[in-house]
Design an enzyme around this catalytic site. Structure first.
Site, PDB file in Angstrom:
ATOM      1  N   ALA A  65      44.796  48.065  38.904  1.00 57.81           N
ATOM      2  CA  ALA A  65      44.623  46.815  38.157  1.00 57.81           C
ATOM      3  C   ALA A  65      43.184  46.310  38.235  1.00 57.81           C
ATOM      4  O   ALA A  65      42.339  46.882  38.927  1.00 57.81           O
ATOM      5  CB  ALA A  65      45.598  45.774  38.681  1.00 57.81           C
ATOM      6  N   HIS A  66      42.937  45.207  37.574  1.00 57.82           N
ATOM      7  CA  HIS A  66      41.576  44.643  37.485  1.00 57.82           C
ATOM      8  C   HIS A  66      41.030  44.249  38.857  1.00 57.82           C
ATOM      9  O   HIS A  66      41.739  43.744  39.696  1.00 57.82           O
ATOM     10  CB  HIS A  66      41.506  43.457  36.533  1.00 57.82           C
ATOM     11  CG  HIS A  66      42.556  42.410  36.705  1.00 57.82           C
ATOM     12  ND1 HIS A  66      42.595  41.274  35.955  1.00 57.82           N
ATOM     13  CD2 HIS A  66      43.614  42.336  37.542  1.00 57.82           C
ATOM     14  CE1 HIS A  66      43.614  40.545  36.322  1.00 57.82           C
ATOM     15  NE2 HIS A  66      44.255  41.163  37.273  1.00 57.82           N
ATOM     16  N   ASN A  67      39.733  44.510  39.017  1.00 53.78           N
ATOM     17  CA  ASN A  67      38.991  44.083  40.200  1.00 53.78           C
ATOM     18  C   ASN A  67      39.423  44.771  41.493  1.00 53.78           C
ATOM     19  O   ASN A  67      39.042  44.343  42.585  1.00 53.78           O
ATOM     20  CB  ASN A  67      39.065  42.561  40.384  1.00 53.78           C
ATOM     21  CG  ASN A  67      38.354  41.821  39.270  1.00 53.78           C
ATOM     22  OD1 ASN A  67      38.943  41.526  38.240  1.00 53.78           O
ATOM     23  ND2 ASN A  67      37.072  41.576  39.452  1.00 53.78           N
TER      24      ASN A  67
ATOM     25  N   SER B 106      42.617  42.833  42.343  1.00 52.20           N
ATOM     26  CA  SER B 106      41.697  42.299  43.349  1.00 52.20           C
ATOM     27  C   SER B 106      41.969  42.793  44.764  1.00 52.20           C
ATOM     28  O   SER B 106      41.473  42.207  45.730  1.00 52.20           O
ATOM     29  CB  SER B 106      41.716  40.766  43.342  1.00 52.20           C
ATOM     30  OG  SER B 106      41.317  40.293  42.087  1.00 52.20           O
TER      31      SER B 106
END
Lengths: 340, 340, 340
Positions: free
Chosen positions: A241-243, A261
């Protein structure tokens, strides 16, 4: 690609016993080979297969003494396993280095640059202002968006999609159908129960030597970068996923998922189907077991975590072995209650 | 895309402290930014990053008083968070609105129609008798079959595949590699142990405002429609089987799977990797925990379900905490047995 | 495709009650149909829907006697369910047989051969030295590498990627986005913590009658073949690792994963999201429950395995029902301890 047994013996610095003129076009296990295959015999546990193999040639040790009749041709070398590995690598290099040039039609925007000795397959797409190094293989139907940076010696197999602003180092490979840089899953809940898109404006960065399997997805960061460290190996159908950040030399097996994250350390092993929640840290050298769920940070390096909500693997397996006997435990408890 | 700090201050109705002529081409977190980035400082927990940030500009509150020296340029506004969000949205709009026109070669069947201001990327395919609205972005290598209906303002990222007879509302987006309308998994077992295909003749319907991530699959119905309600948000690698129905504003996180003919209510949240069996109903406002398995209908709205075979989350976590101590429990039981 | 109700009645050898000239273009459930749909009424549990259905026609039994008024047109046949199934199959055949011919541009290497009555969609790719049978449908954006062998009557939906040297039998279908033959996940750990690629030189073999869903991945073998037996049915987003073998008529539901070198027997059923470790054997006729983890070989045929670390399903469900009551069990134990 075809070689004679004699030619292979020459490559391996070995000697031929039998018909060296037969043609080889395939590497196989000794127990599965067919006419045209070459296999090897190193571990003598497999010796029995020598006497009925259909391989046209088998690599054996200089010192090997057959106990029975066989119909295959032998290539004698010092170390059959190393010899076979050398053959594998030579073969792989020849197969991979064969591809270069440009197939038509393809789309390559004028403003982009690409180095020497690259392959651009038919129906591949390269957008604006991309900078692509040398020896890069872009297979058919690959999409590379705008302002993408790619180093040297990378391979993108058919149908890979790379969103704009992705940055890729040297010596990376991405297998068919994987997606780098799609929007992270970010939606702000509104008072009326609907959701509003949160713009995802970051990118994905792959350091050098990253391998990615087929149909894996790595989302772009909301801001900044989703970061895949040097030498990371990612299998098929993994979701990142993102980050997220993955440390150097971490390995992620198929169908694992890492939420937004989260930071994973170096030299970790995440086994198949494991799931890791968002916004946590996993220490270096952590092993996460197959199908395990990680719900909080792992601060001590070198541990093995396992279980539905993962904890230390020994503890989980002990508890699970008692879980299997719960009906018995319940019966005992009932007996005790009766006695009292 | 580049702006000067002065131009951004103008957009945000803010004032500049420092060099307003520097160029900005990237939005970043204050702690991660580089030259050319702009970030913001709203929560003073992050104030320390102001003094060593590499961002070229930081948006701060009118009232903010720096405690130390810093090298970045400040843009002072009333509310730095709102200011940054406005910047994000402006940037996102500019990035997205840039794309329109037709790239060659592409395939667009004569019998299909498409509205104004659309983008059709190279190697995209639109079959027979499709009706496509305005402001629709069809990225390279997208496939749209026959008799597909698409509303306005939709975006289909590279490599999306939309089978024939799919119906899509307005304001939908589908990320790269997702598949809408492949055959449902329907096979009739035969007496000899083989299986016979059951024809899958329905379709997929997306209502308005649906977002779908990358490499997700939504199968067509056997008959009728697999139905995705208004405002539903679906993440990457989600599997939605034939004849499923998702209610309005339901959110499905990555790697979740929903089996055939199950109906999910409105405003539900299905967390990552959860699995829901076929032919059940899930009430509105249900939350299903990560990796949880739902084996029967949930009739009461607003509950949170969790666990390997999910039940109420508090109950599951209580049981699981005892599961972790099962070896202790077993020891105690043995002691008691000895005493008796 | 449109037919009048009269034409359908002719096909089914039925008689019409009502307006036979109305046009039908869709098959639907009696409770979901719209103008233009045809449905059926076989199980009288659904009779109530006849009286308010929006279907333009309903197939009913010769013997059926309506109890109330209705507005739809009836087609009376001997067996409504068989009649409807016949209609489904006819419809499916007509839809599928429509596609043939060659769309431009496509890429087809001179050295490859393809049989009669095939379809090659725009932007499809066929590499060197392929041998493809007759009645094969290659949809747009499909990639077929070099030296691939394909039998007769196969269908490859949009965006399927088939790596070089794959061998496919007759009557197979592969849905959009699936990847056959990507490299197996094989890396040799080095003393310095890095990993070295192990060349993956084998292939994937599909026997006759294999069906594969969307976005599934089947890796090539390290050497030899990853082998999918005759009549195997595989759903969406399934992961099958290198050197796996699936026996005849085995069924694998969505998001299941099978690790490297595992052998699955014939007529097995692997439910959704189950995971099977590498290097084990699963006996014929085994059923693996949804989301279950199989950690060791199953030697006895015909068993049903279930659970986080799977064992016999009855045992697991018994244990899990006690797991749900663990807080109660713990309380009882504490009481007993106090009493003593």
């Amino acid at each position: 690609m075809e070689f004679t047994i004699d030619e292979i013996a020459l490559l391996l610095d070995g000697s031929v016993e039998g018909d060296g003129s037969a043609k080889i076009n395939r590497l196989d296990k000794i127990q599965e080979g067919k006419a045209g295959s070459i296999g090897f015999l190193s571990n003598l546990k497999y010796e029995k297969h020598l006497y009925d193999t259909d391989c046209s040639a088998i690599i054996v040790a200089d010192s090997f003494k057959p106990q029975k009749q066989y119909k295959t041709t032998l290539i004698r070398v010092k170390d059959p396993y190393s010899g076979f590995t050398k053959l594998l690598e030579t073969y792989a290099k020849m197969v991979k280095s064969e591809i270069s040039g440009i197939e038509e039609p393809n789309y390559f925007h004028d403003s982009s640059r690409i180095g020497a000795n690259c392959f651009r397959g038919a129906f591949s797409y390269v957008g604006k202002n991309c900078s692509i190094g040398k020896n890069v293989k872009i297979y058919p139907q690959v999409y590379i968006g705008d302002e993408v940076t790619i180093g040297d010696n990378c391979t993108f197999y058919p149908g890979v999609k790379i969103y704009s602003r992705t940055v890729i180092g040297n010596d990376c490979e991405v297998h068919a159908g994987s997606i780098l840089g799609a929007d992270g899953f970010g939606f702000a809940p509104q008072p009326d129960g609907t959701y509003k898109n949160i713009p995802q404006l970051g990118n994905v960065v792959l350091e050098d030597g990253v391998s990615i399997g087929a149909n894996t997805t790595i989302d772009c960061a909301t801001m900044g970068s989703t970061h895949i460290g040097k030498g990371v190996k990612i299998d098929n159908q993994v979701q990142i996923a993102h980050n997220v950040s993955l440390g150097e030399n971490t390995v992620v097996a198929s169908q694992a998922g890492i939420s937004g994250s989260t930071t994973i350390g170096k030299n970790c092993v995440l086994a198949g189907k494991c799931g890791i929640v968002g916004h946590i840290q996993i220490a270096d050298n952590t092993t996460v077991g197959a199908n395990s769920g990680i719900m909080k940070s792992v601060t001590e390096p070198g541990k093995t975590i396992f279980g539905y909500i993962g904890f230390d693997i020994k503890g989980f397996l002990k508890s699970y072995s008692i879980f299997r006997k719960l009906p018995l435990l319940q019966d005992k408890l009932r007996e005790l209650e009766k006695k009292l």
